[in-house]
Write an enzyme that holds these catalytic residues in place. Structure first.
Site, mmCIF file in Angstrom:
data_model
loop_
_atom_site.group_PDB
_atom_site.id
_atom_site.type_symbol
_atom_site.label_atom_id
_atom_site.label_comp_id
_atom_site.label_asym_id
_atom_site.label_seq_id
_atom_site.Cartn_x
_atom_site.Cartn_y
_atom_site.Cartn_z
ATOM 1 N N TYR A 155 22.100 33.100 31.017
ATOM 2 C CA TYR A 155 21.764 31.670 31.179
ATOM 3 C C TYR A 155 22.281 30.872 29.981
ATOM 4 O O TYR A 155 22.926 29.832 30.132
ATOM 5 C CB TYR A 155 20.242 31.552 31.310
ATOM 6 C CG TYR A 155 19.708 30.141 31.394
ATOM 7 C CD1 TYR A 155 19.904 29.369 32.538
ATOM 8 C CD2 TYR A 155 18.987 29.577 30.333
ATOM 9 C CE1 TYR A 155 19.395 28.077 32.627
ATOM 10 C CE2 TYR A 155 18.480 28.295 30.413
ATOM 11 C CZ TYR A 155 18.678 27.541 31.556
ATOM 12 O OH TYR A 155 18.175 26.271 31.641
ATOM 13 N N PRO A 185 16.497 20.269 27.471
ATOM 14 C CA PRO A 185 15.042 20.463 27.498
ATOM 15 C C PRO A 185 14.651 21.824 26.926
ATOM 16 O O PRO A 185 15.487 22.715 26.735
ATOM 17 C CB PRO A 185 14.703 20.409 28.991
ATOM 18 C CG PRO A 185 15.941 19.949 29.694
ATOM 19 C CD PRO A 185 17.086 20.322 28.819
ATOM 20 N N GLY A 189 7.465 22.771 32.668
ATOM 21 C CA GLY A 189 6.672 23.361 33.753
ATOM 22 C C GLY A 189 7.224 22.986 35.119
ATOM 23 O O GLY A 189 6.826 22.002 35.717
#
Ligand SMILES: NC(=O)c1ccc[n+]([C@@H]2O[C@H](COP(=O)([O-])OP(=O)(O)OC[C@H]3O[C@@H](n4cnc5c(N)ncnc54)[C@H](O)[C@@H]3O)[C@@H](O)[C@H]2O)c1
Length: 259
Positions: A155, A185, A189
């Site tokens: 990632y 970021p 959530g």
């Protein structure tokens, strides 16, 4: 309303950060084209945009398919009357040690996170040049674009790659009045972290919820990010106050990575 009357295009708009960005840009005065694999999920985002008093169109499609993005951007110009802001937000994450990254995982993750953003930049740049009024191209990166963490190396490498694309595109497009920036970021959530937490649990034997909690405990401001925290910063990148910024990918992470 900083971007009153502008037209924005948001990929990955069916949920999470993309949904919050679409909703925020509508509150800022933009009409919004909503693009996602999950066409059903886009209806909820459309309602949020309309509740803010702006127009939305829903377009199902895949960011890895350049023709589908091109058609979606053309439809946006026809139906919403233009294009000013392109938000390349769609992305996927995954968990696994560098030693265990498979070719299939590599191809899938790079295809969505890097090729998808590349196509988004290309399609937006071509359209903004044609419209000849400049514009803003924005892409999701991550804290993982500035620092790598164990078990998320694949990632991370996609998000480092996106920073490279942002910097080069910014240098190439500045002369056309087009800025290119990213937002990085931290721990937000969303459905992405729900899945990451489950994947960590399956791989390490941690209890479900424990990995998310562990990462949140390390945040200087003492809480996880909401999608709205990120959307507020994207609103700045999409608006006139960031007109003199290009090629940057600032961190909006509550204090995790310091640069
Ligand atoms: N959640 C976090 O903590 C976090 C942190 C840093 C960066 N980000 C980045 O922010 C972006 C949004 O993350 P999120 O947490 O909202 O994720 P999410 O998984 O909640 O939502 C992502 C959306 O993108 C869509 N999507 C995925 N592949 C697509 C494709 N090929 N074509 C079109 N749409 C596709 C999904 O259907 C989904 O609606 C991603 O690029 C992610 O890497 C997220």
């Amino acid at each position: 309303m900083a971007i009153n009357g502008k037209v924005a295009f948001v990929t990955g708009a069916a949920q999470g950060i993309g949904q919050a960005i679409a909703s925020r840009l509508a509150s800022d005065g933009a009409d919004v084209a909503l693009f996602d694999l999950k066409e059903d999920g886009l209806q909820e985002t459309k309602s949020l945009v309309e509740a803010a008093g702006r127009r939305a169109i829903v377009i199902g499609g895949d960011v890895t398919d350049k023709a589908s993005l091109e058609a979606a951007v053309n439809r946006t110009v026809e139906e919403l009357g233009g294009l000013d802001i392109m938000i390349n937000n769609a992305g996927i994450a995954g968990v696994g040690a560098v030693e265990n990254i498979t070719e299939a995982d590599f191809d899938r993750t790079f295809s969505i996170n890097v090729k998808g953003v590349l196509f988004g930049i290309q399609v937006a740049a071509a359209k903004l040049k044609e419209l000849d009024h400049g514009g803003k191209i924005i892409a999701a990166t991550s804290i993982a674009a500035h620092d790598s963490f164990p078990m998320t190396g694949l990632y991370s490498s996609t998000k480092f790659a996106v920073r490279g694309l942002i910097q080069a595109a910014a240098k190439e497009l500045g002369a056309f009045g087009i800025t290119v920036n990213g937002y990085s970021p931290g721990i937000v959530g969303t459905g992405m972290w729900e899945q990451l937490d489950r994947d960590f649990a399956a791989l390490t034997g941690a209890e479900e919820g424990a990995t998310f909690k562990k990462y949140v405990e390390g945040i200087t401001l003492g809480r996880a990010s909401t999608p709205e925290d990120v959307a507020g910063f994207v609103s700045y990148l999409a608006g006139p106050d960031s007109d003199y910024m290009t090629g940057q990918t600032p961190l909006i992470d509550g204090g995790i990575v310091f640069r």
